[in-house]
Design a protein around this motif. Structure first.
Motif, PDB file in Angstrom:
ATOM      1  N   VAL A   6     -18.249  -5.933  20.884  1.00  0.00           N
ATOM      2  CA  VAL A   6     -19.442  -5.206  21.303  1.00  0.00           C
ATOM      3  C   VAL A   6     -20.570  -6.201  21.566  1.00  0.00           C
ATOM      4  CG1 VAL A   6     -21.097  -3.432  20.601  1.00  0.00           C
ATOM      5  CG2 VAL A   6     -18.729  -3.245  19.896  1.00  0.00           C
ATOM      6  N   SER A   7     -21.375  -5.923  22.579  1.00  0.00           N
ATOM      7  CA  SER A   7     -22.502  -6.807  22.886  1.00  0.00           C
ATOM      8  C   SER A   7     -23.556  -6.724  21.782  1.00  0.00           C
ATOM      9  CB  SER A   7     -23.133  -6.418  24.223  1.00  0.00           C
ATOM     10  OG  SER A   7     -23.793  -5.174  24.106  1.00  0.00           O
ATOM     11  N   ASN A   8     -24.376  -7.753  21.693  1.00  0.00           N
ATOM     12  CA  ASN A   8     -25.419  -7.796  20.664  1.00  0.00           C
ATOM     13  C   ASN A   8     -26.415  -6.653  20.813  1.00  0.00           C
ATOM     14  OD1 ASN A   8     -24.266 -10.072  19.546  1.00  0.00           O
ATOM     15  ND2 ASN A   8     -25.557 -11.490  20.684  1.00  0.00           N
ATOM     16  N   GLU A   9     -26.733  -6.277  22.040  1.00  0.00           N
ATOM     17  CA  GLU A   9     -27.656  -5.166  22.271  1.00  0.00           C
ATOM     18  C   GLU A   9     -27.061  -3.854  21.760  1.00  0.00           C
ATOM     19  OE1 GLU A   9     -26.639  -7.106  25.017  1.00  0.00           O
ATOM     20  OE2 GLU A   9     -28.344  -8.472  24.865  1.00  0.00           O
ATOM     21  N   LYS A  10     -25.766  -3.673  21.987  1.00  0.00           N
ATOM     22  CA  LYS A  10     -25.088  -2.457  21.532  1.00  0.00           C
ATOM     23  C   LYS A  10     -24.994  -2.437  20.008  1.00  0.00           C
ATOM     24  CE  LYS A  10     -22.690   1.275  22.332  1.00  0.00           C
ATOM     25  NZ  LYS A  10     -23.296   2.473  22.823  1.00  0.00           N
ATOM     26  N   LYS A  11     -24.794  -3.602  19.388  1.00  0.00           N
ATOM     27  CA  LYS A  11     -24.767  -3.675  17.923  1.00  0.00           C
ATOM     28  C   LYS A  11     -26.111  -3.242  17.352  1.00  0.00           C
ATOM     29  CE  LYS A  11     -21.609  -7.586  17.834  1.00  0.00           C
ATOM     30  NZ  LYS A  11     -21.489  -9.015  17.556  1.00  0.00           N
ATOM     31  N   LEU A  12     -27.186  -3.746  17.942  1.00  0.00           N
ATOM     32  CA  LEU A  12     -28.524  -3.376  17.489  1.00  0.00           C
ATOM     33  C   LEU A  12     -28.754  -1.884  17.668  1.00  0.00           C
ATOM     34  CD1 LEU A  12     -31.382  -3.961  16.481  1.00  0.00           C
ATOM     35  CD2 LEU A  12     -31.982  -4.589  18.822  1.00  0.00           C
ATOM     36  N   SER A  13     -28.359  -1.351  18.799  1.00  0.00           N
ATOM     37  CA  SER A  13     -28.529   0.070  19.071  1.00  0.00           C
ATOM     38  C   SER A  13     -27.750   0.924  18.070  1.00  0.00           C
ATOM     39  CB  SER A  13     -28.073   0.367  20.500  1.00  0.00           C
ATOM     40  OG  SER A  13     -28.091   1.731  20.758  1.00  0.00           O
ATOM     41  N   LEU A  14     -26.527   0.541  17.778  1.00  0.00           N
ATOM     42  CA  LEU A  14     -25.691   1.277  16.832  1.00  0.00           C
ATOM     43  C   LEU A  14     -26.258   1.204  15.416  1.00  0.00           C
ATOM     44  CD1 LEU A  14     -23.053   2.887  16.617  1.00  0.00           C
ATOM     45  CD2 LEU A  14     -21.884   0.729  16.202  1.00  0.00           C
ATOM     46  N   CYS A  15     -26.685   0.035  15.007  1.00  0.00           N
ATOM     47  CA  CYS A  15     -27.270  -0.153  13.680  1.00  0.00           C
ATOM     48  C   CYS A  15     -28.549   0.686  13.543  1.00  0.00           C
ATOM     49  CB  CYS A  15     -27.569  -1.633  13.450  1.00  0.00           C
ATOM     50  SG  CYS A  15     -28.169  -2.033  11.806  1.00  0.00           S
ATOM     51  N   GLU A  48     -30.692 -13.276  19.140  1.00  0.00           N
ATOM     52  CA  GLU A  48     -31.976 -12.604  19.303  1.00  0.00           C
ATOM     53  C   GLU A  48     -32.088 -11.289  18.532  1.00  0.00           C
ATOM     54  OE1 GLU A  48     -34.595 -10.668  22.913  1.00  0.00           O
ATOM     55  OE2 GLU A  48     -33.132 -12.221  23.381  1.00  0.00           O
ATOM     56  N   GLU A  49     -31.089 -10.458  18.581  1.00  0.00           N
ATOM     57  CA  GLU A  49     -31.145  -9.141  17.959  1.00  0.00           C
ATOM     58  C   GLU A  49     -30.878  -9.169  16.453  1.00  0.00           C
ATOM     59  OE1 GLU A  49     -29.303  -9.931  20.587  1.00  0.00           O
ATOM     60  OE2 GLU A  49     -30.105  -8.728  22.237  1.00  0.00           O
ATOM     61  N   GLN A  50     -30.454 -10.289  15.940  1.00  0.00           N
ATOM     62  CA  GLN A  50     -30.042 -10.377  14.536  1.00  0.00           C
ATOM     63  C   GLN A  50     -31.185 -10.078  13.565  1.00  0.00           C
ATOM     64  OE1 GLN A  50     -28.752 -14.222  13.147  1.00  0.00           O
ATOM     65  NE2 GLN A  50     -27.207 -13.295  11.835  1.00  0.00           N
ATOM     66  N   LYS A  51     -32.391 -10.485  13.891  1.00  0.00           N
ATOM     67  CA  LYS A  51     -33.528 -10.272  13.001  1.00  0.00           C
ATOM     68  C   LYS A  51     -33.770  -8.771  12.785  1.00  0.00           C
ATOM     69  CE  LYS A  51     -38.284 -11.690  12.287  1.00  0.00           C
ATOM     70  NZ  LYS A  51     -39.407 -12.458  12.787  1.00  0.00           N
TER      71      LYS A  51
END
Length: 101
Positions: A6-15, A48-51
């Motif tokens: 999954v892309s990082n943006e999608k991970k952030l969205s799901l979380c 970038e999205e990890q924070k």
């Protein structure tokens, strides 16, 4: 679902979505969110999205822990005082034990 695909943006969205769903009195979703995204938040190389994912994981863990403490406290209090509370305890019970004075 495999988070590595999954892309990082999608991970952030799901979380973020799981975190918001937890506010509907579903602390189990917060627990799943904290466990599922823990590696993404704390063990993966920085991106970038990890924070923001880290923030949601921490708040999900805190929220589910608070709910767990509240539920265990209530169940313990109710079980220890059910007989003493008399009719009130019967009114708020789903199952009324037979043979309790």
């Amino acid at each position: 679902m495999d988070l590595t695909k999954v892309s990082n943006e999608k991970k952030l969205s799901l979380c973020q979505w799981y975190f918001r769903i937890g506010f509907l009195f579903l602390p189990f979703v917060w627990a799943v969110n904290a466990i599922w995204f823990f590696n993404e938040a704390f063990r993966k190389p920085a991106y970038e999205e990890q924070k923001r994912i880290k923030k949601y994981v921490i708040f999900s863990g805190i929220g589910s822990s608070i709910w767990l403490i509240l539920i265990v406290s209530w169940v313990t209090t109710f079980q220890l005082n059910r007989a003493r509370w008399g009719a009130f305890a019967d009114y708020i019970s789903f199952i009324i034990p037979v043979g309790t004075p």
